[in-house]
Write a protein that holds these residues in place. Structure first.
Motif, PDB file in Angstrom:
ATOM      1  N   ALA A 106       0.823  -1.208   0.000  1.00  0.00           N
ATOM      2  CA  ALA A 106       0.000   0.000   0.000  1.00  0.00           C
ATOM      3  C   ALA A 106       0.860   1.262   0.000  1.00  0.00           C
ATOM      4  CB  ALA A 106      -0.937  -0.020   1.198  1.00  0.00           C
ATOM      5  N   CYS A 107       1.827   1.332   0.900  1.00  0.00           N
ATOM      6  CA  CYS A 107       2.670   2.525   1.012  1.00  0.00           C
ATOM      7  C   CYS A 107       3.517   2.738  -0.246  1.00  0.00           C
ATOM      8  CB  CYS A 107       3.575   2.409   2.238  1.00  0.00           C
ATOM      9  SG  CYS A 107       2.735   2.629   3.810  1.00  0.00           S
ATOM     10  N   LYS A 108       4.111   1.684  -0.692  1.00  0.00           N
ATOM     11  CA  LYS A 108       4.981   1.788  -1.866  1.00  0.00           C
ATOM     12  C   LYS A 108       4.196   2.174  -3.113  1.00  0.00           C
ATOM     13  CE  LYS A 108       8.329  -0.843  -4.618  1.00  0.00           C
ATOM     14  NZ  LYS A 108       8.994  -2.149  -4.805  1.00  0.00           N
ATOM     15  N   THR A 109       3.031   1.565  -3.312  1.00  0.00           N
ATOM     16  CA  THR A 109       2.233   1.815  -4.508  1.00  0.00           C
ATOM     17  C   THR A 109       1.724   3.249  -4.567  1.00  0.00           C
ATOM     18  OG1 THR A 109       1.533  -0.498  -4.597  1.00  0.00           O
ATOM     19  CG2 THR A 109       0.240   1.098  -5.851  1.00  0.00           C
ATOM     20  N   VAL A 110       1.125   3.740  -3.461  1.00  0.00           N
ATOM     21  CA  VAL A 110       0.543   5.093  -3.505  1.00  0.00           C
ATOM     22  C   VAL A 110       1.611   6.143  -3.762  1.00  0.00           C
ATOM     23  CG1 VAL A 110      -1.469   4.547  -2.097  1.00  0.00           C
ATOM     24  CG2 VAL A 110       0.620   5.335  -0.981  1.00  0.00           C
ATOM     25  N   VAL A 111       2.797   5.954  -3.211  1.00  0.00           N
ATOM     26  CA  VAL A 111       3.872   6.924  -3.422  1.00  0.00           C
ATOM     27  C   VAL A 111       4.335   6.900  -4.883  1.00  0.00           C
ATOM     28  CG1 VAL A 111       6.265   7.499  -2.866  1.00  0.00           C
ATOM     29  CG2 VAL A 111       4.645   6.982  -1.032  1.00  0.00           C
ATOM     30  N   GLU A 112       4.524   5.717  -5.418  1.00  0.00           N
ATOM     31  CA  GLU A 112       4.992   5.604  -6.803  1.00  0.00           C
ATOM     32  C   GLU A 112       3.963   6.131  -7.804  1.00  0.00           C
ATOM     33  OE1 GLU A 112       5.949   1.499  -7.267  1.00  0.00           O
ATOM     34  OE2 GLU A 112       7.956   1.697  -6.376  1.00  0.00           O
ATOM     35  N   VAL A 113       2.704   5.781  -7.606  1.00  0.00           N
ATOM     36  CA  VAL A 113       1.659   6.222  -8.537  1.00  0.00           C
ATOM     37  C   VAL A 113       1.411   7.722  -8.394  1.00  0.00           C
ATOM     38  CG1 VAL A 113      -0.764   5.943  -9.215  1.00  0.00           C
ATOM     39  CG2 VAL A 113       0.585   3.943  -8.566  1.00  0.00           C
ATOM     40  N   CYS A 114       1.430   8.234  -7.152  1.00  0.00           N
ATOM     41  CA  CYS A 114       1.268   9.673  -6.947  1.00  0.00           C
ATOM     42  C   CYS A 114       2.373  10.453  -7.663  1.00  0.00           C
ATOM     43  CB  CYS A 114       1.283  10.009  -5.460  1.00  0.00           C
ATOM     44  SG  CYS A 114      -0.306   9.828  -4.641  1.00  0.00           S
ATOM     45  N   GLU A 115       3.595   9.983  -7.533  1.00  0.00           N
ATOM     46  CA  GLU A 115       4.714  10.661  -8.195  1.00  0.00           C
ATOM     47  C   GLU A 115       4.503  10.689  -9.710  1.00  0.00           C
ATOM     48  OE1 GLU A 115       9.605  10.426  -8.649  1.00  0.00           O
ATOM     49  OE2 GLU A 115       8.521   8.909  -7.492  1.00  0.00           O
ATOM     50  N   GLN A 116       4.104   9.567 -10.250  1.00  0.00           N
ATOM     51  CA  GLN A 116       3.888   9.478 -11.693  1.00  0.00           C
ATOM     52  C   GLN A 116       2.772  10.421 -12.141  1.00  0.00           C
ATOM     53  OE1 GLN A 116       2.870   5.514 -13.022  1.00  0.00           O
ATOM     54  NE2 GLN A 116       1.993   6.277 -14.956  1.00  0.00           N
ATOM     55  N   LEU A 117       1.645  10.419 -11.440  1.00  0.00           N
ATOM     56  CA  LEU A 117       0.502  11.238 -11.833  1.00  0.00           C
ATOM     57  C   LEU A 117       0.750  12.732 -11.607  1.00  0.00           C
ATOM     58  CD1 LEU A 117      -2.430   9.004 -10.510  1.00  0.00           C
ATOM     59  CD2 LEU A 117      -1.664   9.299 -12.881  1.00  0.00           C
ATOM     60  N   ILE A 118       1.461  13.065 -10.532  1.00  0.00           N
ATOM     61  CA  ILE A 118       1.780  14.477 -10.279  1.00  0.00           C
ATOM     62  C   ILE A 118       2.649  15.026 -11.408  1.00  0.00           C
ATOM     63  CG2 ILE A 118       3.120  16.028  -8.804  1.00  0.00           C
ATOM     64  CD1 ILE A 118       2.072  14.446  -6.402  1.00  0.00           C
ATOM     65  N   LYS A 119       3.633  14.258 -11.825  1.00  0.00           N
ATOM     66  CA  LYS A 119       4.495  14.703 -12.921  1.00  0.00           C
ATOM     67  C   LYS A 119       3.695  14.877 -14.211  1.00  0.00           C
ATOM     68  CE  LYS A 119       8.861  12.700 -11.278  1.00  0.00           C
ATOM     69  NZ  LYS A 119       9.903  11.676 -11.544  1.00  0.00           N
ATOM     70  N   GLU A 120       2.743  13.971 -14.421  1.00  0.00           N
ATOM     71  CA  GLU A 120       1.943  14.033 -15.645  1.00  0.00           C
ATOM     72  C   GLU A 120       0.962  15.202 -15.633  1.00  0.00           C
ATOM     73  OE1 GLU A 120      -0.050  10.323 -16.028  1.00  0.00           O
ATOM     74  OE2 GLU A 120       1.780   9.156 -16.452  1.00  0.00           O
TER      75      GLU A 120
END
Length: 537
Positions: free
Chosen positions: A315-329
Motif C-alpha cells: 500500500a505505502c509503496k504503490t501510492v507513493v509511486e503512482v502519486c509521483e507518476q501522476l503528479i508529474k503528468e
C-alpha cells in the motif's frame, strides 16, 4: 538516704513514658544535686558517731580502706569491733563490747540509670513508629520528602539514612529529600539513624531499619526476540528514513529559502517482540525535486491478518509511486486549479479541486488495492490476510501558502499543526470502531467504491505549519487516547513537546531519523502495538 522517698515527693505531671522521659531530662540537675547533698550529709553523720579517731572512715569510697577482715576483730574491753560495708552502720551494745554491725541498704539510684531508662524508652518509640517510604522504580527519577516531624517525637535531633548509595540514591540533609535514579530492583534494607536533641560524644545513636522497595523497569520484563529472517514476507523489526531537501536561492544567488525535510520511523511493538513476531506497520516518503512536491504514506497491517505486513508495504509503496507518476503528468493542470482555488474558495472551484485530487490520490489508492489483490492471487491466499490501514498525503509550497491533500482509511491520524499559531487541521476521520482494535481496512470492498474514495479525500491551503504528521494507532492510542482528543490542539502541543525533547527538528538534521526511532521506544502501559510516524517539518 532515701532517693525513692525523694522521688515520691515530686509532683510528676506525666501520663506516659514519653512525658516521664521529658520530665527526667528537665529535673536531671536537681536530682543530681539532691543525691550529692544527701551523700555528704550521710558521711558527716557516720563520722560523728564513731568515737575513735583511728576508726575506719565509713564515708571513704575506697574498698581497700573500708573492708575489714574477720581476723581484725579486737577482743578488748572498751574497744570497738567493726565489720564494715559501704552503706550503713548499726552499733549494738553486747555486754562490754560495742559491735559495729553492717546492714546493707538499697543502692542509690544513679543519674545514668535514669538516662538509660529514658534512652530505652526513646529507642522503643522509634521502633514502634510506622515509617513508610514510597516505592521507587528502576531507571526512573525518584524524589521523596521525608518529614521526620510526622513521627511525633520531640526529642529528635540530627538524622540521616544509610544504605541508599548502593541503589543509586542519596539523602539531601538540606532539603530532607531522598532522591536519585534507582539502579537495582528488589527489597532493600536501609537504616534511619537518629540522634536525640541532647546528644553529645559518648551518647547512643539510634537506628531504625526500613524496607525500601525498588520495582523493576517494566521494559526489562519484556522480551525482545528477533523476527526470524527465514519467514515469508520478512521485514526488519525497525526502519527509518530521512529525506533532506536542499534550500534554494534566487536567480541572482542571493537570499536563501529553507525547504522542509521529511523524517519517518517505524518500530515493532513490544507485543510482537515478546513472541518474535514481525512488524506489521510500514511507511514510504518521497520528495519530487523536479516539481517540488512531497509525498508521505503510513500504513498499519491488521494484527489478526497473517500477511498484513506485506499488505502495508504494498500500500505505502504503490501510492507513493503512482502519486509521483501522476503528479508529474498533471503538474500544470493540477497546480493551476490549486492557484484558482486559493483566490476564490467557491463551491464550484472546490469541486474542481476535489475532482483533480481524486484523479491523483484516488487512482493511487485504487492501484494500491489492485496490487494487493494480485499478491493474494499469486500466493493463493484470502485478500483479508493482507488487510491494512492507509494514510497518504501530497503537498507543495506556493507563494500563497501550502497546499496539502490527503486520503485516510482506518485508525491512526493525520494533521497539519502549527505550534506558533495554535493551528490544527485534521485531514479526515478515524475509522476506530466501537471496540478496541476494531477499524476499517483498505482491502474492504466498499472502500474502493468511487463515492467512498472521494468521501475520504481532504485538502486545504494554509500559510505555513510546524509539521505535517502522519501516525499509526500505535502512537495515537497512547498519545491521544480517544478520537475526540485527536481534534484538540492541546494534545498536539503535548505531542510536539514530547517529540522535541528527543528529536532535533532543525533544518537538514539527518540525525533526526535515529532520534525519532529512539523516541518510538517510549513507555505507555497497555500500549505495545507497532509504532510508525512520518513528519514533514
Amino acid at each position: 538516704m532515701d532517693i525513692l522517698k525523694y522521688m515520691g515527693s515530686l509532683e510528676i505531671d506525666a501520663k506516659d513514658e514519653e512525658q516521664l522521659s521529658k520530665f527526667l531530662n528537665e529535673k536531671e540537675s536537681e536530682i543530681k544535686d539532691f543525691i550529692k547533698a544527701s551523700w555528704q550529709n550521710f558521711s558527716v553523720i557516720n563520722t560523728n558517731t564513731i568515737p575513735d579517731e583511728d576508726a575506719i572512715k565509713i564515708n571513704d569510697v575506697s574498698a581497700e580502706e573500708t573492708e575489714i577482715n574477720e581476723d581484725s576483730k579486737i577482743d578488748a574491753e572498751n574497744e570497738m569491733i567493726v565489720t564494715s560495708d559501704k552503706t550503713e552502720s548499726v552499733f549494738i551494745q553486747n555486754e562490754n563490747t560495742i559491735i559495729a554491725e553492717s546492714k546493707t541498704a538499697p543502692a542509690p539510684v544513679k543519674v545514668e540509670q535514669i538516662k538509660d531508662k529514658s534512652s530505652n524508652s526513646f529507642e522503643l518509640q522509634i521502633k514502634n513508629k510506622s515509617i513508610i517510604i514510597p516505592n521507587g522504580k528502576v531507571n526512573q527519577e525518584y524524589c521523596f520528602l521525608f518529614k521526620i516531624e510526622e513521627l511525633g517525637l520531640t526529642e529528635i535531633g540530627d538524622y540521616w539514612f544509610e544504605g541508599l548509595e548502593p541503589i543509586g540514591l542519596i539523602f539531601n540533609s538540606d532539603t530532607n529529600e531522598i532522591k536519585g535514579k534507582p539502579n537495582t530492583a528488589g527489597d532493600h534494607k536501609i537504616k534511619l539513624k537518629i540522634k536525640r536533641n541532647d546528644w553529645s560524644d559518648g551518647k547512643p545513636v539510634f537506628e531504625r531499619q526500613i524496607t525500601f522497595i525498588i520495582n523493576p523497569d517494566p521494559k526489562s520484563l519484556w522480551k525482545n526476540i528477533p523476527t526470524p529472517n527465514d519467514i515469508e514476507y520478512y521485514k526488519p523489526d525497525s526502519d527509518k528514513c530521512f529525506v533532506k531537501v536542499t534550500s534554494s536561492t534566487n536567480i541572482f544567488g542571493l537570499g536563501k529559502t529553507h525547504k522542509k525535510d521529511i523524517v519517518a520511523a517505524s518500530q515493532r511493538g513490544r507485543s510482537h517482540a515478546q513472541e518474535g513476531k514481525p512488524r506489521d506497520d510500514d511507511f514510504n516518503i518521497r520528495y519530487i525535486s523536479e516539481v517540488d512536491w512531497y509525498i508521505l504514506s503510513v500504513a498499519d497491517g491488521a494484527g489478526s491478518a497473517k500477511s498484513s505486513r506485506k499488505g502495508s508495504e504494498i500500500a505505502c509503496k504503490t501510492v507513493v509511486e503512482v502519486c509521483e507518476q501522476l503528479i508529474k503528468e498533471k503538474t500544470k493542470e493540477f497546480e493551476n486549479l490549486i492557484k484558482d482555488f486559493s483566490t476564490e474558495k467557491s463551491d464550484e472551484r472546490r469541486k474542481k479541486m476535489g475532482d483533480s485530487l481524486y484523479g491523483i490520490l484516488g487512482n493511487s489508492v485504487f492501484k494500491a488495492v489492485k496490487n494487493i489483490e494480485e499478491e493474494a492471487k499469486k500466493t493463493n491466499k484470502p485478500l483479508k490476510d493482507y488487510s491494512t490501514t492507509l494514510i497518504v498525503s501530497i503537498c507543495k509550497k506556493f507563494k500563497f501558502g501550502w497546499f496539502v491533500g490527503a486520503f485516510w482509511v482506518g485508525d491512526g491520524g493525520i494533521g497539519i499543526y502549527n505550534k506558533d499559531t495554535n493551528f490544527l487541521k485534521i485531514l479526515g476521520e478515524s475509522d476506530g470502531g466501537e471496540y478496541a482494535g476494531q477499524t476499517r481496512f483498505l482491502t474492504m470492498p466498499e472502500i474502493t467504491q468511487p463515492t467512498e474514495l472521494y468521501r475520504r479525500l481532504r485538502f486545504d491551503i494554509v500559510d505555513d505549519f510546524t509539521a505535517l504528521i502522519l501516525m499509526s494507532d500505535g502512537i495515537t492510542d497512547p498519545k491521544f487516547e480517544t478520537d475526540a482528543n485527536l481534534l484538540k490542539v492541546e494534545k498536539w502541543n503535548e505531542l510536539w513537546q514530547d517529540l522535541s525533547k528527543e528529536v532535533d527538528f532543525s533544518d537538514d538534521n539527518e540525525a533526526s531519523a535515529d532520534q525519532l526511532l529512539n523516541w518510538l521506544d517510549f513507555w505507555s502501559p497497555g500500549n505495545h502495538d507497532d509504532r510508525t510516524i512520518a513528519i514533514l517539518f
